[in-house]
Design a protein around this motif. Sequence first.
Motif, mmCIF file in Angstrom:
data_model
loop_
_atom_site.group_PDB
_atom_site.id
_atom_site.type_symbol
_atom_site.label_atom_id
_atom_site.label_comp_id
_atom_site.label_asym_id
_atom_site.label_seq_id
_atom_site.Cartn_x
_atom_site.Cartn_y
_atom_site.Cartn_z
ATOM 1 N N GLU A 3 57.101 47.214 -1.027
ATOM 2 C CA GLU A 3 58.247 47.548 -0.176
ATOM 3 C C GLU A 3 57.995 47.143 1.276
ATOM 4 O OE1 GLU A 3 60.646 51.445 1.383
ATOM 5 O OE2 GLU A 3 59.860 51.477 -0.658
ATOM 6 N N ASN A 4 56.749 47.238 1.737
ATOM 7 C CA ASN A 4 56.431 46.896 3.119
ATOM 8 C C ASN A 4 56.512 45.406 3.404
ATOM 9 O OD1 ASN A 4 56.089 49.533 3.835
ATOM 10 N ND2 ASN A 4 53.873 49.503 3.669
ATOM 11 N N SER A 5 56.549 44.576 2.366
ATOM 12 C CA SER A 5 56.615 43.135 2.597
ATOM 13 C C SER A 5 58.037 42.586 2.431
ATOM 14 C CB SER A 5 55.649 42.404 1.658
ATOM 15 O OG SER A 5 56.044 42.607 0.323
ATOM 16 N N ILE A 6 59.005 43.453 2.132
ATOM 17 C CA ILE A 6 60.386 43.010 1.982
ATOM 18 C C ILE A 6 60.914 42.536 3.337
ATOM 19 C CG2 ILE A 6 62.745 43.800 1.471
ATOM 20 C CD1 ILE A 6 61.485 45.746 -0.553
ATOM 21 N N VAL A 7 61.649 41.439 3.331
ATOM 22 C CA VAL A 7 62.238 40.924 4.563
ATOM 23 C C VAL A 7 63.334 41.891 5.006
ATOM 24 C CG1 VAL A 7 63.569 39.038 5.567
ATOM 25 C CG2 VAL A 7 61.715 38.543 3.965
ATOM 26 N N ASN A 8 63.327 42.259 6.277
ATOM 27 C CA ASN A 8 64.324 43.176 6.805
ATOM 28 C C ASN A 8 65.616 42.415 7.099
ATOM 29 O OD1 ASN A 8 62.640 45.637 7.103
ATOM 30 N ND2 ASN A 8 61.450 44.272 8.392
ATOM 31 N N THR A 9 66.733 42.936 6.574
ATOM 32 C CA THR A 9 68.011 42.273 6.777
ATOM 33 C C THR A 9 68.701 42.744 8.057
ATOM 34 O OG1 THR A 9 69.106 43.918 5.393
ATOM 35 C CG2 THR A 9 68.380 41.874 4.329
ATOM 36 N N ARG A 10 68.458 43.949 8.465
ATOM 37 C CA ARG A 10 69.046 44.472 9.690
ATOM 38 C C ARG A 10 68.025 44.319 10.800
ATOM 39 N NH1 ARG A 10 71.817 49.527 8.146
ATOM 40 N NH2 ARG A 10 73.842 48.626 8.403
ATOM 41 N N LYS A 11 68.475 43.970 11.984
ATOM 42 C CA LYS A 11 67.547 43.737 13.078
ATOM 43 C C LYS A 11 67.368 44.982 13.938
ATOM 44 C CE LYS A 11 68.262 38.815 13.712
ATOM 45 N NZ LYS A 11 68.661 37.781 14.671
ATOM 46 N N LEU A 13 66.137 46.261 17.755
ATOM 47 C CA LEU A 13 66.078 45.739 19.115
ATOM 48 C C LEU A 13 65.136 46.595 19.945
ATOM 49 C CD1 LEU A 13 69.813 45.082 20.121
ATOM 50 C CD2 LEU A 13 68.105 43.419 19.387
ATOM 51 N N VAL A 14 64.441 45.946 20.846
ATOM 52 C CA VAL A 14 63.704 46.624 21.896
ATOM 53 C C VAL A 14 64.470 46.291 23.173
ATOM 54 C CG1 VAL A 14 61.525 46.849 23.123
ATOM 55 C CG2 VAL A 14 61.526 46.362 20.654
ATOM 56 N N VAL A 15 65.100 47.306 23.755
ATOM 57 C CA VAL A 15 65.912 47.120 24.954
ATOM 58 C C VAL A 15 65.068 47.534 26.151
ATOM 59 C CG1 VAL A 15 68.051 47.757 26.139
ATOM 60 C CG2 VAL A 15 68.022 47.541 23.638
ATOM 61 N N GLU A 98 60.585 39.904 15.153
ATOM 62 C CA GLU A 98 60.769 39.117 13.948
ATOM 63 C C GLU A 98 60.370 39.908 12.705
ATOM 64 O OE1 GLU A 98 59.154 34.935 12.978
ATOM 65 O OE2 GLU A 98 59.976 34.880 15.018
ATOM 66 N N GLN A 99 59.351 40.715 12.848
ATOM 67 C CA GLN A 99 58.879 41.529 11.729
ATOM 68 C C GLN A 99 58.571 42.937 12.240
ATOM 69 O OE1 GLN A 99 55.515 39.660 9.891
ATOM 70 N NE2 GLN A 99 56.588 37.745 9.579
ATOM 71 N N TYR A 100 58.761 43.901 11.365
ATOM 72 C CA TYR A 100 58.393 45.279 11.666
ATOM 73 C C TYR A 100 58.202 46.018 10.346
ATOM 74 C CZ TYR A 100 63.460 45.722 11.088
ATOM 75 O OH TYR A 100 64.744 45.641 10.611
ATOM 76 N N GLU A 101 57.462 47.073 10.413
ATOM 77 C CA GLU A 101 57.158 47.869 9.230
ATOM 78 C C GLU A 101 58.444 48.521 8.713
ATOM 79 O OE1 GLU A 101 56.133 50.718 6.525
ATOM 80 O OE2 GLU A 101 56.808 51.399 8.485
ATOM 81 N N THR A 102 58.705 48.403 7.424
ATOM 82 C CA THR A 102 59.960 48.830 6.810
ATOM 83 C C THR A 102 60.273 50.299 7.056
ATOM 84 O OG1 THR A 102 59.712 47.147 5.104
ATOM 85 C CG2 THR A 102 61.251 48.931 4.644
ATOM 86 N N GLN A 103 59.315 51.184 6.871
ATOM 87 C CA GLN A 103 59.579 52.616 7.051
ATOM 88 C C GLN A 103 59.939 52.938 8.502
ATOM 89 O OE1 GLN A 103 60.130 53.101 3.729
ATOM 90 N NE2 GLN A 103 59.691 55.190 4.376
ATOM 91 N N TYR A 104 59.280 52.271 9.442
ATOM 92 C CA TYR A 104 59.608 52.459 10.859
ATOM 93 C C TYR A 104 61.042 52.001 11.120
ATOM 94 C CZ TYR A 104 59.504 52.253 15.926
ATOM 95 O OH TYR A 104 59.801 52.432 17.254
ATOM 96 N N GLY A 105 61.419 50.856 10.575
ATOM 97 C CA GLY A 105 62.778 50.352 10.733
ATOM 98 C C GLY A 105 63.814 51.312 10.179
ATOM 99 N N LYS A 106 63.533 51.891 9.024
ATOM 100 C CA LYS A 106 64.449 52.871 8.421
ATOM 101 C C LYS A 106 64.565 54.114 9.307
ATOM 102 C CE LYS A 106 64.002 51.535 3.604
ATOM 103 N NZ LYS A 106 63.571 51.932 2.263
#
Length: 116
Positions: A3-11, A13-15, A98-106
């Motif tokens: 699951e951690n290697s799945i490409v993230n479809t939603r981006k 942002l760091v503002v 470009e990449q980030y850990e899936t659980q963090y993104g969720k």
Amino acid sequence: MSENSIVNTRKLLVVVTSLPTMEAAKGLARALVEQNLAACVQLTEGIQSIYRWEGKVCEEQEVLLSAKTADCQWLEISSFIQEQHPYDLPEILAFSPEQYETQYGKWVESEVNLKL
């Protein structure tokens, strides 16, 4: 594939913006999190900025604010920062990792009230 290697479809942002004092930065940071515009905000004190403003070279100590959010919040977060910022022309930049850990993104997405 894990699951951690799945490409993230939603981006995500760091503002980024800079503020004149830690007090101003903390106030904006807290408001961004309370308004669900950012999941997390980090503040870095001691930034030295040199820039030209109205024909004069200026040098200031500032605080760098970095807010983590989702790309669909860009219009809302940039408008909110513009309205709340003490500068006439604040720096408001967004970078998409470009990449980030899936659980963090969720987690970020859930904190800014997005449907997963």
